[in-house]
Design an enzyme around this catalytic site. Structure first.
Site, PDB file in Angstrom:
ATOM      1  N   HIS A  68       0.794  -1.211  -0.044  1.00  0.00           N
ATOM      2  CA  HIS A  68       0.020  -0.138   0.180  1.00  0.00           C
ATOM      3  C   HIS A  68       0.732   1.401   0.113  1.00  0.00           C
ATOM      4  O   HIS A  68       1.658   1.334   1.150  1.00  0.00           O
ATOM      5  CB  HIS A  68      -1.009   0.036   1.236  1.00  0.00           C
ATOM      6  CG  HIS A  68      -1.791  -0.861   0.985  1.00  0.00           C
ATOM      7  ND1 HIS A  68      -2.641  -1.809   2.324  1.00  0.00           N
ATOM      8  CD2 HIS A  68      -2.797  -1.334   0.099  1.00  0.00           C
ATOM      9  CE1 HIS A  68      -3.588  -2.572   1.829  1.00  0.00           C
ATOM     10  NE2 HIS A  68      -3.677  -2.278   0.404  1.00  0.00           N
ATOM     11  N   GLU A  71       1.814   3.847   2.855  1.00  0.00           N
ATOM     12  CA  GLU A  71       2.278   3.367   4.231  1.00  0.00           C
ATOM     13  C   GLU A  71       3.816   3.435   4.285  1.00  0.00           C
ATOM     14  O   GLU A  71       4.527   2.609   4.366  1.00  0.00           O
ATOM     15  CB  GLU A  71       1.587   1.937   4.279  1.00  0.00           C
ATOM     16  CG  GLU A  71       0.379   1.948   4.510  1.00  0.00           C
ATOM     17  CD  GLU A  71      -0.507   0.492   4.586  1.00  0.00           C
ATOM     18  OE1 GLU A  71       0.373  -0.235   4.667  1.00  0.00           O
ATOM     19  OE2 GLU A  71      -1.572   0.694   4.418  1.00  0.00           O
ATOM     20  N   ARG A 126      -3.181   4.562  -2.292  1.00  0.00           N
ATOM     21  CA  ARG A 126      -2.852   3.466  -1.771  1.00  0.00           C
ATOM     22  C   ARG A 126      -2.797   2.440  -2.786  1.00  0.00           C
ATOM     23  O   ARG A 126      -2.009   1.219  -2.423  1.00  0.00           O
ATOM     24  CB  ARG A 126      -3.963   3.126  -1.000  1.00  0.00           C
ATOM     25  CG  ARG A 126      -4.448   1.716  -0.467  1.00  0.00           C
ATOM     26  CD  ARG A 126      -5.721   1.521   0.243  1.00  0.00           C
ATOM     27  NE  ARG A 126      -6.063   0.193   0.103  1.00  0.00           N
ATOM     28  CZ  ARG A 126      -6.430  -0.421   1.338  1.00  0.00           C
ATOM     29  NH1 ARG A 126      -5.586   0.119   2.567  1.00  0.00           N
ATOM     30  NH2 ARG A 126      -6.790  -1.604   1.553  1.00  0.00           N
ATOM     31  N   HIS A 195       2.966  -3.615   6.648  1.00  0.00           N
ATOM     32  CA  HIS A 195       2.158  -2.536   6.487  1.00  0.00           C
ATOM     33  C   HIS A 195       2.001  -1.553   7.634  1.00  0.00           C
ATOM     34  O   HIS A 195       2.909  -1.761   8.574  1.00  0.00           O
ATOM     35  CB  HIS A 195       0.602  -3.088   6.570  1.00  0.00           C
ATOM     36  CG  HIS A 195       0.263  -4.045   5.309  1.00  0.00           C
ATOM     37  ND1 HIS A 195      -0.758  -3.556   4.344  1.00  0.00           N
ATOM     38  CD2 HIS A 195       0.643  -5.115   4.867  1.00  0.00           C
ATOM     39  CE1 HIS A 195      -0.943  -4.314   3.369  1.00  0.00           C
ATOM     40  NE2 HIS A 195       0.037  -5.562   3.847  1.00  0.00           N
ATOM     41  N   GLU A 269       1.257  -4.703  11.092  1.00  0.00           N
ATOM     42  CA  GLU A 269       0.611  -3.240  10.981  1.00  0.00           C
ATOM     43  C   GLU A 269       1.474  -2.394  11.764  1.00  0.00           C
ATOM     44  O   GLU A 269       1.255  -2.698  12.964  1.00  0.00           O
ATOM     45  CB  GLU A 269      -0.886  -2.952  11.257  1.00  0.00           C
ATOM     46  CG  GLU A 269      -1.925  -3.704  10.535  1.00  0.00           C
ATOM     47  CD  GLU A 269      -2.009  -3.103   8.907  1.00  0.00           C
ATOM     48  OE1 GLU A 269      -1.428  -1.899   8.938  1.00  0.00           O
ATOM     49  OE2 GLU A 269      -2.722  -3.561   8.159  1.00  0.00           O
TER      50      GLU A 269
END
Lengths: 308, 93
Positions: A68, A71, A126, A195, A269
């Protein structure tokens, strides 16, 4: 030519600077690090992977970041991690033992077109930059494009949506390049994707809300890794299957890798402890990378010690 | 470059399933151009949504009329972006 020692890992970089640093690492550690290109993006940018290997074709661990585009801390963390792996070999017994047993492949910019677009046109971008016949909207969410429950819940069939799954599984060349690489390598034993943000460590499944057959082991490894992440700066992580700790999301990378037979499939994440979201200040890059490294090491050590 | 002047990120915490349902409805309104940074899950869990400046008033009225608690997480997205750019330029120098 800028030497790797002069590279500032504590800031965000353009794609060109990242690629340059990948070359620098390969030059600086020629017996350990090499760069290979596994394909081209939609806009014909190279998809460059760093290979860490002490020789031979060993079973391998895959790491990727930045599927993405916006990020950014994930790209920065991947690059810091690359340098850490290279510099730790021969010094840190754990990494030395790991690289004597396994290879590591690291893809710091999985979605190069999107990354460039996020630098030049729209910081909040994204998706990929592929065009879709019949639609004015651009791009596919490359983490909804894998062949794992493709087109199911948690992905959109609207090309204008940020979670558009694309016309077909693997339609995005950025995704297909990794799929082809994983298949051709044949010995990838762990697949870890980075991510940001919201501080989660997840494992399959996302396309369905049933537990995987390795749930207990994956959960145990993830809990240990998350504790290691927390140990450095107190950053708290939530751990669990994608479906239960975010939401049902179909077509994700680690679901495909897990169903393909790669047991140790995880998604991080990374942090935002200060409510900055995707705009994490540069002074948080190094702490994020350092704490993530603690977790990554726990997972990689488990993979090394539990061959299958 | 696209600017994000005046865009805000709201932290919204739905209290119950009814409010979750209301937020889901909001999510489907494409014309609002909402960007969910932290996704909508269940009641009691925080949601982070970037809202374009031009849609701010409508969204805040919606939230207040449904008694859904929110706070401003990022006052002006562009201010953070400008700071990010400055920091990158500084490090490059």
């Amino acid at each position: 030519k800028e030497r790797s020692s002069g590279f500032d890992f504590g800031t965000y970089h353009t794609l060109e600077e990242i690629f340059q640093e990948m070359d620098n690492l390969a030059e600086q550690y020629p017996d350990l690090v090499s760069k290979l290109q596994i394909g081209y993006s939609f806009e014909k940018r190279p998809i460059n992977v760093l290979k860490f290997s002490t020789g031979g074709n060993k079973p391998a661990i895959w790491l990727d970041a930045g599927i993405h585009a916006r990020e950014w801390v994930s790209h920065a963390t991947a690059l810091w991690t690359a340098n850490q792996i290279a510099s730790d070999y021969g010094k840190d017994p754990s990494i030395t033992a790991l690289l004597d047993t396994m290879d590591i492949f690291l893809l710091p910019v999985t979605n190069p077109d999107g990354y460039v677009f996020s630098h030049t046109e729209n910081r909040m971008w994204r998706k990929t930059r592929s065009t879709i016949s019949g639609s004015l909207c651009v791009g596919v969410d490359p983490n909804r494009n894998w062949d794992a429950g493709f087109g199911g819940p948690g992905s959109s069939d609207n090309p204008c949506s940020d979670s558009y799954h694309g016309p077909s599984a693997n339609s995005e060349v950025e995704v297909k390049s990794i799929v082809d690489f994983v298949k051709s390598h044949g010995e990838i034993k762990a697949f870890i994707t980075l991510h940001s943000y919201s501080q989660l460590l997840m494992y399959p499944y996302g396309y369905k809300c049933t537990v995987s057959k390795d749930f207990n082991e994956l959960n145990e490894v993830a809990q240990i890794a998350a504790e290691a992440v927390t140990s450095l700066y107190g950053t708290t992580y939530e751990v669990g299957p994608i479906c239960s700790i975010i939401y049902q999301a179909s077509g994700g990378s680690i679901d495909w890798t897990y169903d393909y037979g790669i047991k140790y499939s995880f998604a991080f994440e990374l942090r935002d402890t200060g409510h900055y979201g995707f705009l994490l200040p540069v002074n948080q890059i190094l702490p994020t990378a350092e704490e993530t490294w603690q977790g990554l090491k726990k997972i990689m050590e488990h993979v090394r010690d539990n061959p299958y | 470059q696209k600017t994000f002047i005046g865009d805000q990120v709201l932290e919204i915490t739905p209290r119950n399933e009814e409010q979750v349902k209301n937020l889901r409805q909001l999510e489907t309104e494409a014309h609002l151009q909402l960007d969910f940074w932290r996704p909508l899950r269940t009641a009691g869990e925080k949601v982070h949504v970037r809202i374009p400046f031009s849609r701010l008033q409508a969204v805040k009225i919606f939230l207040e009329s449904h008694d859904i608690p929110y706070s401003i997480m990022i006052e002006d997205v562009q201010v953070l972006l400008d700071k990010e750019n400055e920091e990158m330029l500084f490090h490059r120098r």
